[in-house]
Enzyme design. Sequence first.
Site, PDB file in Angstrom:
ATOM      1  CG  ASP A   1     -10.892  -1.268   4.599  1.00 13.95           C
ATOM      2  OD1 ASP A   1     -11.239  -1.779   5.677  1.00 13.95           O
ATOM      3  OD2 ASP A   1      -9.776  -0.695   4.470  1.00 13.95           O
TER       4      ASP A   1
ATOM      5  N   GLY B   1      -4.490  -4.575   5.828  1.00 15.60           N
ATOM      6  CA  GLY B   1      -3.424  -4.384   6.809  1.00 15.60           C
ATOM      7  C   GLY B   1      -3.641  -3.096   7.565  1.00 15.60           C
TER       8      GLY B   1
ATOM      9  CE  LYS C   1      -4.799  -0.058   0.250  1.00 14.66           C
ATOM     10  NZ  LYS C   1      -5.559  -0.879   1.222  1.00 14.66           N
ATOM     11  CG  LEU C   2      -1.238   3.829  -6.826  1.00 17.89           C
ATOM     12  CD1 LEU C   2      -1.367   4.704  -8.083  1.00 17.89           C
ATOM     13  CD2 LEU C   2       0.199   3.839  -6.305  1.00 17.89           C
ATOM     14  CE  LYS C   3      -4.104   3.520   2.227  1.00 24.23           C
ATOM     15  NZ  LYS C   3      -5.397   3.002   2.750  1.00 24.23           N
TER      16      LYS C   3
ATOM     17  CG  ASN D   1      -8.409   4.831   3.543  1.00 30.64           C
ATOM     18  OD1 ASN D   1      -7.317   4.853   2.969  1.00 30.64           O
ATOM     19  ND2 ASN D   1      -8.779   3.806   4.291  1.00 30.64           N
TER      20      ASN D   1
ATOM     21  CD  GLU E   1      -8.978  -0.982   0.381  1.00 32.91           C
ATOM     22  OE1 GLU E   1      -8.011  -1.135  -0.394  1.00 32.91           O
ATOM     23  OE2 GLU E   1      -8.889  -1.113   1.611  1.00 32.91           O
TER      24      GLU E   1
ATOM     25  CE  LYS F   1      -7.744  -2.704   6.503  1.00 34.21           C
ATOM     26  NZ  LYS F   1      -8.050  -1.255   6.475  1.00 34.21           N
TER      27      LYS F   1
ATOM     28  CG  ASP G   1      -7.896   2.156   0.507  1.00 32.06           C
ATOM     29  OD1 ASP G   1      -9.051   2.637   0.580  1.00 32.06           O
ATOM     30  OD2 ASP G   1      -7.338   1.569   1.457  1.00 32.06           O
TER      31      ASP G   1
ATOM     32  CB  SER H   1      -0.890  -0.037   1.241  1.00 34.75           C
ATOM     33  OG  SER H   1      -1.697   1.104   1.327  1.00 34.75           O
TER      34      SER H   1
HETATM   35  C1  NPQ Z   1      -6.570   0.621   4.660  1.00 30.45           C
HETATM   36  N1  NPQ Z   1      -4.270   0.227   5.532  1.00 30.45           N
HETATM   37  O1  NPQ Z   1      -6.565  -0.345   3.938  1.00 30.45           O
HETATM   38  C2  NPQ Z   1      -5.537   0.846   5.745  1.00 30.45           C
HETATM   39  C3  NPQ Z   1      -5.499   2.232   6.146  1.00 30.45           C
HETATM   40  C4  NPQ Z   1      -4.575   2.648   7.219  1.00 30.45           C
HETATM   41  C5  NPQ Z   1      -2.203  -0.609   4.638  1.00 30.45           C
HETATM   42  O2  NPQ Z   1      -3.548   0.912   3.518  1.00 30.45           O
HETATM   43  C6  NPQ Z   1      -2.007   3.631  11.389  1.00 30.45           C
HETATM   44  C7  NPQ Z   1      -2.829   2.559  11.674  1.00 30.45           C
HETATM   45  C8  NPQ Z   1      -2.002   4.163  10.129  1.00 30.45           C
HETATM   46  C9  NPQ Z   1      -3.661   2.057  10.720  1.00 30.45           C
HETATM   47  C10 NPQ Z   1      -2.873   4.199   7.884  1.00 30.45           C
HETATM   48  C11 NPQ Z   1      -3.403   0.259   4.509  1.00 30.45           C
HETATM   49  C12 NPQ Z   1      -2.857   3.651   9.159  1.00 30.45           C
HETATM   50  C13 NPQ Z   1      -3.695   2.598   9.451  1.00 30.45           C
HETATM   51  C14 NPQ Z   1      -3.731   3.663   6.941  1.00 30.45           C
HETATM   52  C15 NPQ Z   1      -4.558   2.100   8.466  1.00 30.45           C
HETATM   53  O3  NPQ Z   1      -7.492   1.394   4.530  1.00 30.45           O
HETATM   54 MG    MG Z   2      -8.640   0.395   2.982  1.00 30.48          MG
END
Ligand code: NPQ
Ligand code: MG
Length: 371
Positions: A240, A292, A162-164, A192, A215, A264, A190, A136
């Site tokens: 998610d 993750g 995976k690009l945020k 969020n 996502e 998750k 993703d 990620s």
């Molecule tokens: C997700 N994880 O899938 C999360 C988002 C995320 C790997 O992209 C601290 C604790 C910082 C949890 C940053 C990934 C975080 C976190 C991003 C979860 O949406």
């Molecule tokens: Mg996510």
Amino acid sequence: MKIEVVELRRIRLPLVTPFRTSFGTETERDILLVRVGGAGSDGWGECVAMSEPLYSSEYVEGAHAVTRDHLLPRLRSLGPSLTPEEVGPALSAVKGHPMAKAAVEMAVLDGELSERGESLATYLGAVRPSVPSGVSVGIMPSISQLLDAVGAYLDQGYVRVKLKIEPGWDLEPVRAVRERFGDELALQVDANTAYSLGDAPALARLDPFGLLLIEQPLPEDDVAGHAALARLIRTPICLDESITSASAAADAINRGAASIINVKAGRVGGYLEAKRVHDVCAGLGVPVWCGGMLETGLGRAANVALAALPNFTLPGDTSASDRYWHRDLTTPFILKDGHLEVPTGPGLGVGPDPARLAEVTVSVEEIPWKD
Ligand code: NPQ
Ligand code: MG
């Protein structure tokens, strides 16, 4: 297992590089660990709550308080001996707080399975000795820094990127990564929850780039919005944040809001419910992958075990330890040909290195257990 002592420990681990998402930037993790001590073995649980309630409503101080004041008293009332399967039902009167509940259940799972000499992977029903690793990649200050970061991860062997994304950082980064690394790269994004249904035309501009999935574009509680969006874009929608249980997964799928599910354990209240999410999705013909939450080697070990179940058919955010940590809490997870090995030892198959644990510990609270 028979519990003799429970410990709530807080650790601080600096990230190798700041991780920026649509909800904020993290530079270090403040993590709550749960240790259940038995006669023979310890069990370790890792709470994935962030320091601030930005991903979901949970946060580490709240998780610590609810664990101490509401979860552990209910666990204690089960009596001296308990099984992992009893933990969820014993905690179910407490509304919400899935990440706190998951950490308590994970500790009991590790303790019980360690006593029995069975690995978590075997217990959950793993069918693979190793799992493919995705990475990620956070929102970057510039496209050129993004391309350097993605290139370095591909050199290390990651099999999926995976690009945020967020409004203003979506089309250009996706276009740039596709142009540099080609159409064969397994690529997904993703958000969020950073978009609204009115952004459908902007999100449809990602259609030509052949993404595996997008996502969680819309807010957690907007299943209807995701179902509407799914009719307006071609990229498959993966949920998610919205998927808080196996029944929520079935509901989202049946309403046409998701065709892929991110699993998750922390978000759904534990590894047992995570397995039920996997099972429900398998029954509906919907593929899943393991998310993750920037876990230490403890949570990473459990995620890798989960990701070895049969319906985890897409690479997960199960990255190697050095994606996040200069030095992990456990023996590090290392990428081998783009994969992580599933631990085979009893319980999690890994434990905290005592010296490293001492080094990163901020506080330890012992919870009275015997009457
Ligand atoms: C997700 N994880 O899938 C999360 C988002 C995320 C790997 O992209 C601290 C604790 C910082 C949890 C940053 C990934 C975080 C976190 C991003 C979860 O949406
Ligand atoms: Mg996510």
